[in-house]
Design an enzyme around this catalytic site. Structure first.
Site, PDB file in Angstrom:
ATOM      1  N   HIS A 226     -36.810  11.693 -40.004  1.00 16.31           N
ATOM      2  CA  HIS A 226     -37.881  12.686 -39.838  1.00 16.31           C
ATOM      3  C   HIS A 226     -39.190  11.898 -39.872  1.00 16.31           C
ATOM      4  O   HIS A 226     -39.634  11.488 -40.952  1.00 16.31           O
ATOM      5  CB  HIS A 226     -37.786  13.697 -40.981  1.00 16.31           C
ATOM      6  CG  HIS A 226     -38.798  14.790 -40.940  1.00 16.31           C
ATOM      7  ND1 HIS A 226     -38.495  16.064 -40.496  1.00 16.31           N
ATOM      8  CD2 HIS A 226     -40.097  14.817 -41.309  1.00 16.31           C
ATOM      9  CE1 HIS A 226     -39.567  16.834 -40.595  1.00 16.31           C
ATOM     10  NE2 HIS A 226     -40.562  16.096 -41.087  1.00 16.31           N
ATOM     11  N   HIS A 228     -43.129  11.435 -39.055  1.00 18.36           N
ATOM     12  CA  HIS A 228     -44.451  11.935 -38.669  1.00 18.36           C
ATOM     13  C   HIS A 228     -45.203  10.821 -37.923  1.00 18.36           C
ATOM     14  O   HIS A 228     -44.969   9.635 -38.159  1.00 18.36           O
ATOM     15  CB  HIS A 228     -45.229  12.390 -39.902  1.00 18.36           C
ATOM     16  CG  HIS A 228     -44.757  13.701 -40.447  1.00 18.36           C
ATOM     17  ND1 HIS A 228     -45.555  14.811 -40.545  1.00 18.36           N
ATOM     18  CD2 HIS A 228     -43.540  14.083 -40.908  1.00 18.36           C
ATOM     19  CE1 HIS A 228     -44.864  15.824 -41.044  1.00 18.36           C
ATOM     20  NE2 HIS A 228     -43.639  15.398 -41.283  1.00 18.36           N
ATOM     21  N   CYS A 259     -48.700  17.903 -43.441  1.00 18.58           N
ATOM     22  CA  CYS A 259     -48.271  17.978 -44.832  1.00 18.58           C
ATOM     23  C   CYS A 259     -49.491  18.296 -45.695  1.00 18.58           C
ATOM     24  O   CYS A 259     -50.448  17.516 -45.721  1.00 18.58           O
ATOM     25  CB  CYS A 259     -47.649  16.659 -45.284  1.00 18.58           C
ATOM     26  SG  CYS A 259     -47.185  16.668 -47.037  1.00 18.58           S
ATOM     27  N   ASN A 268     -44.859  16.064 -36.951  1.00 17.50           N
ATOM     28  CA  ASN A 268     -43.704  15.244 -36.646  1.00 17.50           C
ATOM     29  C   ASN A 268     -43.839  14.687 -35.230  1.00 17.50           C
ATOM     30  O   ASN A 268     -44.627  15.183 -34.427  1.00 17.50           O
ATOM     31  CB  ASN A 268     -42.449  16.117 -36.747  1.00 17.50           C
ATOM     32  CG  ASN A 268     -41.213  15.330 -37.106  1.00 17.50           C
ATOM     33  OD1 ASN A 268     -41.209  14.107 -37.041  1.00 17.50           O
ATOM     34  ND2 ASN A 268     -40.168  16.028 -37.477  1.00 17.50           N
TER      35      ASN A 268
END
Length: 319
Positions: A226, A228, A259, A268
């Site tokens: 995952h 970003h 975030c 992301n």
């Protein structure tokens, strides 16, 4: 804006027509969150009884239970990257969707439910994001996983700030990430997404982290990344992960996300950029890139924010 229960009721009671079965993923912050989710799901009278049950349709006495994951039902229909017999080998044939795929209303009966839960690789971020220590968050996860498994629900775990923490800095110990990932898998989590929440990850640190995970005995097929794209390194790190054998990556159309506990963190890696990159390598994803680009542009417009996908904007300019 509709609350989560209203959205869940609508999706389960009126499943959209789609060319493939849909897996609905719900973020569960704690045990009560999962209990509320199950209560709502059990109260819904879906259009097809099998939507939320793993038992045969001819047994009306059994309680409603979400069915197994799409992987367990039909491995061949799992999207993203398909591979050959070697799970680490990249397919060589051409990619994309050449023929239009028609929606199949009958597939709604095979839609599935899965949940996601979060922990973190640093104590500071764990306390900021979930208001508890890492050990306490793992205890919570154990309760959630036990209930989910009793209802045959697929569970996805996340390890946040695995490649950099806004409070403790970029040097997060790979051994700690591996320890937490192992704990999640041992308690029954089906897949762990190792998250570069801040986008601080670099190619060397990503490589070191993946080596540490492998050294612990964690299989590539149990992992996802995952990433970003805060510093523009997400696709670089994808390439490192592909070379290591990782085949599952999280992404968001138009690069949506961020975030709240990491100042400056962007979304992301965009789905459009990721799919374009994978297709350029000859990977098969089953994804119509033009359609995804249109979706990214649409949702960005609806939210009143810029479209952060470079590939998406370039594709739309040619249409």
């Amino acid at each position: 804006m509709a609350n989560s229960a209203d959205v869940l009721n609508h999706l389960l009671g009126h499943p959209p027509t789609a060319p493939h079965p849909i897996a609905y993923n719900y973020l569960v912050p704690n045990l009560r969150g999962l209990q509320n989710l199950l209560k709502t799901a059990d109260e819904v009278k879906p259009a097809t009884k099998e939507l939320n049950r793993s038992q045969p349709a001819d047994d009306p006495q059994e309680p409603l239970t979400p069915p197994p994951s799409p992987r367990e039902q039909d491995e061949a229909e799992s999207a993203l990257i398909t591979s050959t017999e070697d799970p680490n080998e990249m397919p060589s044939h051409t990619s994309g969707v050449n023929d239009p795929i028609k929606p199949d209303p009958s597939l709604a009966s095979r839609n599935t439910m899965e949940i996601s839960l979060f922990t973190a690789a640093t104590e500071a971020f764990s306390k900021a994001n979930t208001n508890c220590s890492i050990a306490e968050s793992l205890d919570r996860c154990t309760e959630i996983v036990a209930l989910a498994k009793s209802r045959n629900i697929r569970v996805r775990g996340y390890v946040s700030v695995a490649l950099g923490c806004p409070y403790e800095g970029p040097d997060v110990a790979p051994s700690k990430v591996a320890e937490i990932t192992t704990s999640l898998l041992e308690m029954g989590v089906d897949e762990v997404s190792v998250a570069d929440t801040t986008g601080m990850g670099t190619a060397p640190r990503t490589r070191d982290l993946l080596k540490a995970l492998s050294a612990t005995g964690i299989a590539n097929q149990d992992l996802a990344l995952h990433l970003h794209d805060t510093y523009g390194q997400a696709l670089v790190n994808v390439m490192v992960a592909l070379e290591h054998g990782i085949r599952t990556f999280d992404s968001s159309v138009g690069g949506l996300g961020g975030c709240p506990y990491s100042k400056g963190a962007t979304g992301n890696v965009s789905t459009e950029d990721l799919v374009y990159c994978l297709h350029s390598l000859g990977a098969t994803t089953g994804i119509n890139l033009e359609k995804v680009a249109e979706i990214g542009d649409w949702i960005s417009t609806e939210l009143g924010r810029p479209n952060d996908s470079r590939a998406g904007k370039a594709i739309l300019a040619r249409l």
